[in-house]
Write a protein that holds these residues in place. Structure first.
Motif, PDB file in Angstrom:
ATOM      1  N   ILE A   1      46.083  38.245  38.112  1.00 26.27           N
ATOM      2  CA  ILE A   1      47.321  38.266  38.906  1.00 26.27           C
ATOM      3  C   ILE A   1      48.511  38.506  37.972  1.00 26.27           C
ATOM      4  O   ILE A   1      49.401  39.312  38.255  1.00 26.27           O
ATOM      5  CB  ILE A   1      47.493  36.940  39.679  1.00 26.27           C
ATOM      6  CG1 ILE A   1      46.356  36.766  40.684  1.00 26.27           C
ATOM      7  CG2 ILE A   1      48.848  36.878  40.383  1.00 26.27           C
ATOM      8  CD1 ILE A   1      46.331  35.413  41.362  1.00 26.27           C
TER       9      ILE A   1
ATOM     10  N   GLN B   1      39.919  22.647  44.262  1.00 24.77           N
ATOM     11  CA  GLN B   1      39.571  23.670  43.269  1.00 24.77           C
ATOM     12  C   GLN B   1      39.559  23.049  41.864  1.00 24.77           C
ATOM     13  O   GLN B   1      38.861  23.533  40.980  1.00 24.77           O
ATOM     14  CB  GLN B   1      40.591  24.816  43.300  1.00 24.77           C
ATOM     15  CG  GLN B   1      40.585  25.629  44.575  1.00 24.77           C
ATOM     16  CD  GLN B   1      41.435  25.033  45.685  1.00 24.77           C
ATOM     17  OE1 GLN B   1      41.911  23.896  45.576  1.00 24.77           O
ATOM     18  NE2 GLN B   1      41.625  25.781  46.750  1.00 24.77           N
TER      19      GLN B   1
ATOM     20  N   THR C   1      37.579  39.971  41.599  1.00 27.97           N
ATOM     21  CA  THR C   1      39.042  39.858  41.462  1.00 27.97           C
ATOM     22  C   THR C   1      39.550  40.878  40.431  1.00 27.97           C
ATOM     23  O   THR C   1      40.562  41.527  40.645  1.00 27.97           O
ATOM     24  CB  THR C   1      39.470  38.433  41.048  1.00 27.97           C
ATOM     25  OG1 THR C   1      38.644  38.016  39.959  1.00 27.97           O
ATOM     26  CG2 THR C   1      39.329  37.452  42.176  1.00 27.97           C
TER      27      THR C   1
ATOM     28  N   TYR D   1      38.423  32.388  46.125  1.00 30.76           N
ATOM     29  CA  TYR D   1      37.439  32.476  45.040  1.00 30.76           C
ATOM     30  C   TYR D   1      37.499  31.295  44.076  1.00 30.76           C
ATOM     31  O   TYR D   1      36.530  31.025  43.377  1.00 30.76           O
ATOM     32  CB  TYR D   1      37.602  33.806  44.280  1.00 30.76           C
ATOM     33  CG  TYR D   1      37.023  34.965  45.053  1.00 30.76           C
ATOM     34  CD1 TYR D   1      36.790  34.855  46.417  1.00 30.76           C
ATOM     35  CD2 TYR D   1      36.675  36.155  44.455  1.00 30.76           C
ATOM     36  CE1 TYR D   1      36.261  35.890  47.141  1.00 30.76           C
ATOM     37  CE2 TYR D   1      36.131  37.200  45.171  1.00 30.76           C
ATOM     38  CZ  TYR D   1      35.938  37.057  46.522  1.00 30.76           C
ATOM     39  OH  TYR D   1      35.399  38.084  47.249  1.00 30.76           O
ATOM     40  N   TRP D   2      38.659  30.633  43.988  1.00 35.05           N
ATOM     41  CA  TRP D   2      38.727  29.409  43.191  1.00 35.05           C
ATOM     42  C   TRP D   2      37.982  28.280  43.910  1.00 35.05           C
ATOM     43  O   TRP D   2      37.563  27.316  43.292  1.00 35.05           O
ATOM     44  CB  TRP D   2      40.191  28.986  42.978  1.00 35.05           C
ATOM     45  CG  TRP D   2      40.893  29.729  41.887  1.00 35.05           C
ATOM     46  CD1 TRP D   2      40.394  30.022  40.649  1.00 35.05           C
ATOM     47  CD2 TRP D   2      42.222  30.267  41.913  1.00 35.05           C
ATOM     48  NE1 TRP D   2      41.329  30.711  39.908  1.00 35.05           N
ATOM     49  CE2 TRP D   2      42.466  30.871  40.655  1.00 35.05           C
ATOM     50  CE3 TRP D   2      43.248  30.289  42.862  1.00 35.05           C
ATOM     51  CZ2 TRP D   2      43.670  31.497  40.331  1.00 35.05           C
ATOM     52  CZ3 TRP D   2      44.444  30.903  42.537  1.00 35.05           C
ATOM     53  CH2 TRP D   2      44.660  31.503  41.292  1.00 35.05           C
TER      54      TRP D   2
ATOM     55  N   PRO E   1      40.961  34.811  37.048  1.00 34.79           N
ATOM     56  CA  PRO E   1      41.639  35.345  38.250  1.00 34.79           C
ATOM     57  C   PRO E   1      43.157  35.231  38.151  1.00 34.79           C
ATOM     58  O   PRO E   1      43.891  36.142  38.550  1.00 34.79           O
ATOM     59  CB  PRO E   1      41.097  34.472  39.380  1.00 34.79           C
ATOM     60  CG  PRO E   1      39.767  34.020  38.895  1.00 34.79           C
ATOM     61  CD  PRO E   1      39.922  33.843  37.427  1.00 34.79           C
ATOM     62  N   LEU E   2      43.620  34.121  37.535  1.00 40.12           N
ATOM     63  CA  LEU E   2      45.066  33.938  37.347  1.00 40.12           C
ATOM     64  C   LEU E   2      45.602  34.992  36.372  1.00 40.12           C
ATOM     65  O   LEU E   2      46.673  35.557  36.581  1.00 40.12           O
ATOM     66  CB  LEU E   2      45.305  32.532  36.795  1.00 40.12           C
ATOM     67  CG  LEU E   2      46.706  31.978  36.925  1.00 40.12           C
ATOM     68  CD1 LEU E   2      47.070  31.789  38.386  1.00 40.12           C
ATOM     69  CD2 LEU E   2      46.817  30.645  36.191  1.00 40.12           C
TER      70      LEU E   2
ATOM     71  N   GLN F   1      38.466  29.892  36.480  1.00 44.00           N
ATOM     72  CA  GLN F   1      39.800  29.602  37.013  1.00 44.00           C
ATOM     73  C   GLN F   1      40.910  30.385  36.337  1.00 44.00           C
ATOM     74  O   GLN F   1      41.823  30.863  37.002  1.00 44.00           O
ATOM     75  CB  GLN F   1      40.073  28.098  36.894  1.00 44.00           C
ATOM     76  CG  GLN F   1      39.097  27.308  37.739  1.00 44.00           C
ATOM     77  CD  GLN F   1      39.537  25.893  37.975  1.00 44.00           C
ATOM     78  OE1 GLN F   1      40.275  25.324  37.183  1.00 44.00           O
ATOM     79  NE2 GLN F   1      39.083  25.301  39.059  1.00 44.00           N
TER      80      GLN F   1
ATOM     81  N   VAL G   1      32.779  36.230  40.835  1.00 42.35           N
ATOM     82  CA  VAL G   1      34.195  35.848  40.993  1.00 42.35           C
ATOM     83  C   VAL G   1      35.073  36.804  40.192  1.00 42.35           C
ATOM     84  O   VAL G   1      36.081  37.332  40.694  1.00 42.35           O
ATOM     85  CB  VAL G   1      34.416  34.390  40.512  1.00 42.35           C
ATOM     86  CG1 VAL G   1      35.885  34.027  40.539  1.00 42.35           C
ATOM     87  CG2 VAL G   1      33.606  33.417  41.343  1.00 42.35           C
TER      88      VAL G   1
ATOM     89  N   ALA H   1      42.109  35.196  45.431  1.00 43.80           N
ATOM     90  CA  ALA H   1      41.772  34.203  44.407  1.00 43.80           C
ATOM     91  C   ALA H   1      41.754  32.783  44.986  1.00 43.80           C
ATOM     92  O   ALA H   1      40.940  31.957  44.579  1.00 43.80           O
ATOM     93  CB  ALA H   1      42.760  34.302  43.250  1.00 43.80           C
TER      94      ALA H   1
ATOM     95  N   LEU I   1      45.679  39.906  45.856  1.00 45.29           N
ATOM     96  CA  LEU I   1      44.814  39.318  44.826  1.00 45.29           C
ATOM     97  C   LEU I   1      44.990  37.796  44.792  1.00 45.29           C
ATOM     98  O   LEU I   1      44.011  37.047  44.657  1.00 45.29           O
ATOM     99  CB  LEU I   1      45.165  39.938  43.466  1.00 45.29           C
ATOM    100  CG  LEU I   1      44.292  39.564  42.287  1.00 45.29           C
ATOM    101  CD1 LEU I   1      42.824  39.795  42.591  1.00 45.29           C
ATOM    102  CD2 LEU I   1      44.685  40.360  41.052  1.00 45.29           C
TER     103      LEU I   1
ATOM    104  N   SER J   1      32.117  36.811  50.483  1.00 46.54           N
ATOM    105  CA  SER J   1      33.100  35.933  49.861  1.00 46.54           C
ATOM    106  C   SER J   1      32.909  34.489  50.311  1.00 46.54           C
ATOM    107  O   SER J   1      33.005  33.561  49.519  1.00 46.54           O
ATOM    108  CB  SER J   1      34.523  36.359  50.227  1.00 46.54           C
ATOM    109  OG  SER J   1      34.715  37.701  49.931  1.00 46.54           O
TER     110      SER J   1
END
Lengths: 506, 107
Positions: free
Chosen positions: B81, A208, A81, A283-284, B77-78, B74, A77, A280, A276, A58
């Motif tokens: 969630i 990010q 996730t 990961y961002w 992943p959001l 970006q 990525v 993230a 998560l 990671s």
């Protein structure tokens, strides 16, 4: 002190603090809560899931692979996730209600077969070993970076450090404080990135988002396009890699066993959401390191050859920090974050692997009358044997950190994921299906190196790092076919599944 | 009087009535959202390359990132969630509903 001494000092300080905090936590726990009375809550559980997950892949591998392959690297990525969605909706609550904590235990109980349990244990150990090789490569690179020694020397020192930590923590009984560990890893990764963005003149409060302009500059000034979709690889390769990492996440033994430290099913589910989110956050940020790294190189007039770029990819986070002129202590903080992620992942995996050797292979299969003392000795010996095996492979690492890790995910996705999926959701799956499925899964994983030369189609459909897109459905089909062709599992197990695992609300 | 013994059945595609059916429905819905956004989007980017729509996907920017890069790196992943939250809220709700229903059956 010069910059590199500062780095070493900070790294040692962080590692020492983990042992001290662990000892303090142990003293307090035994005073206040008694044995096993750990309360973590949903956010704490999430931080524990995230810290358990964070590894060299990671913090170093991800930035490295994006630095090298651009858009293709985003498959990592998404894979790492998106797998949590699969895990949450298909397996988390059901496995918890099933009540078996490790992969071999689950297989042994659900399929009622000692050979199946043995194969599952060997596969789980193989996954741990492959995963550890990637971590050892990370540790070796950091050690050689900090002490200015060659990679082989670095990885040997790293192995000695990990084994020493295991001996010390074993002797003192130091628990792992995973919430603290996540905080350290996260801060150690993001603060240097903010500093980096500020130094380069980009929006540093949320780097990010700040790296978007760096990406534009990279294209405008040097015509380097990081974002071109499917430039080097095909759509199939992107999807295959992404899917493999997702199902691998759902089948990784040390991830599955995380759901038992949270008090109840509901909290376990919600802690996955927090976990998560925490994952993230890192990961961002990883792509930003890759983009800043390329930009700094380009501005210095360095456009590395593909071979040189591949050699430098895994240390791109550290090299970028140094090249941007970050102070030594901050580089140390970054190295400490990556090192502790790799370090504790290795420690956890080696201990789990060794206990599997001792419990699932030695005690359950070879010598059921073994005394507690003999089992302990086998576990200790197993740790050393596994560490030595990992070290030997890691001395000549077969690929980038992220690529080696992906092979472990492919093996988990091809073998353990279908076993859990059908074991939970199809009561007719039986021991013959399980064994046939696991063997097919292993064959799918190693199909490219074994048969790829003779049959190019095999190499195309089952690439080593991404074999699960074709492998997992194939294994599921084999499991279904073999199960239907052989006698059904015992009625007790089918009733247990219906009433306890799925019928708790009837 | 003995009743014929009920055969145990657990099958993702033939869930039992009640809690399990509700749970499977939400699972399939979440998996649909997961597949479409993850792989469907990549197919879209691939299929549209070289066309006006493709240019829109790769040249339009958000936070200075090309739309497809932003979506994958970006937003997804959001989105994961978000899917997990929806799943948990829904499962909490059906669990509460069915446990209330079950408790009443004991009255």
């Amino acid at each position: 002190m010069n910059d590199s001494s500062w780095s070493i000092f900070v790294v040692l300080l962080v590692l020492l603090s983990f042992i001290l905090v662990g000892l303090r936590q142990k003293a307090r726990e035994s005073q206040e809560y008694g044995f096993g009375g750990r309360f973590t809550g949903r956010i704490g559980g999430g931080a524990a899931i995230a810290s358990n997950w964070m590894s060299a892949a990671s913090l170093m591998g991800l930035a490295g692979i994006i630095y090298l392959h651009g858009y293709q690297g985003l498959a990592y990525v998404i894979g790492w996730t998106g797998g949590y969605v699969l895990l949450l909706v298909l397996l988390a609550s059901q496995i918890r209600r099933f009540g078996k904590f490790t992969t071999p235990e689950f297989v042994g109980e659900r399929y009622g077969s000692r050979p199946a349990r043995l194969i599952a244990a060997v596969i789980a150990i193989a996954i741990s070993v492959i995963y550890c090789v990637a971590q050892f490569k990370g540790i070796g690179l950091i050690f050689s970076f900090m002490f200015g020694v060659g990679y082989e020397q670095g990885v040997t020192y790293g192995a000695l450090a990990v084994v020493s930590y295991l001996v010390i923590s074993g002797a003192l009984g130091v628990p792992r404080n995973q919430q603290l560990q996540y905080l350290v890893i996260c801060v150690a990764f993001i603060v240097p990135l903010m500093w980096l963005a500020r130094r380069l003149g980009y929006f540093w409060v949320l780097p990010q988002f700040g790296y978007g302009r760096a990406l534009t500059d990279l294209w405008r000034e040097f015509r380097i396009d990081f974002t071109l979709p499917f430039a080097h690889d095909s759509l199939f390769q992107w999807c295959a890699l992404c899917f493999t990492l997702m199902v691998g996440t759902g089948g990784l033994p040390h991830v599955l066993s995380r759901f038992y430290t949270v008090p109840n099913v509901r909290d376990a589910r919600w802690s996955v959401v927090w976990g998560l989110f925490f994952i993230a956050l890192v990961y961002w940020s990883a792509p930003a390191f890759a983009v800043f790294g390329r930009l700094i190189e380009a501005r210095r007039g360095m456009i590395p050859s593909p071979e040189a770029a591949r050699a430098a990819a895994d240390v791109v986070t550290l090299n970028t920090a140094v090249a941007a002129g970050l102070p030594g202590w901050l580089v140390g903080v970054l190295a400490a974050g990556a090192l502790s992620a790799a370090f504790f992942t290795v420690a956890g995996l080696l201990m789990t692997g060794a206990s599997s050797i001792s419990h699932d292979i030695y005690y359950s299969f070879l010598n059921p009358r073994a005394s507690e003392r003999a089992r302990m000795q086998v576990a200790k010996g197993g740790t050393l044997v596994l560490a030595a095996l990992v070290l030997i492979i890691a001395l000549k690492p077969p690929g980038l950190i992220a690529e080696i890790t992906a092979v472990a995910f492919a093996l988990a996705g091809n073998t353990i994921f279908p076993l859990f999926l059908l074991g939970i959701w199809w009561d007719r799956a039986n021991r013959y299906g399980a064994i046939a499925g696991m063997l097919t899964g292993v064959l799918c994983t190693v199909a490219q190196p074994l048969f790829g030369g003779t049959f190019p189609a095999v190499a195309a459909f089952f690439p080593l790092t991404s074999s699960a897109l074709c492998g997992t459905p194939l294994v599921i089909l084999v499991m279904i076919a073999v199960s239907l062709a052989t006698p059904p599992p015992p009625e007790e197990m089918r009733s247990f599944l219906e009433q306890e695992v799925h019928g708790h609300m009837d | 009087m003995s009743r014929p013994e009920k055969r145990s059945k657990v099958n993702l595609f033939r869930p039992k009535k009640g809690h399990m059916r509700d749970e499977v429905l939400i699972i399939l819905a979440i998996l649909f959202g997961w597949v479409v956004c993850t792989f469907g989007f990549q197919f879209l980017v691939y299929a549209c390359r070289g066309t006006g729509a493709g240019s829109l996907l790769t040249r339009l920017t958000l936070f200075n990132l090309p739309l497809h890069f932003w979506f994958t790196g970006q937003f997804l992943p959001l989105w994961f969630i978000f899917l997990c939250i929806i799943f948990n809220v829904y499962v909490d709700r059906i669990t509460e509903y069915h446990s209330r229903k079950r408790d009443r059956s004991y009255e």
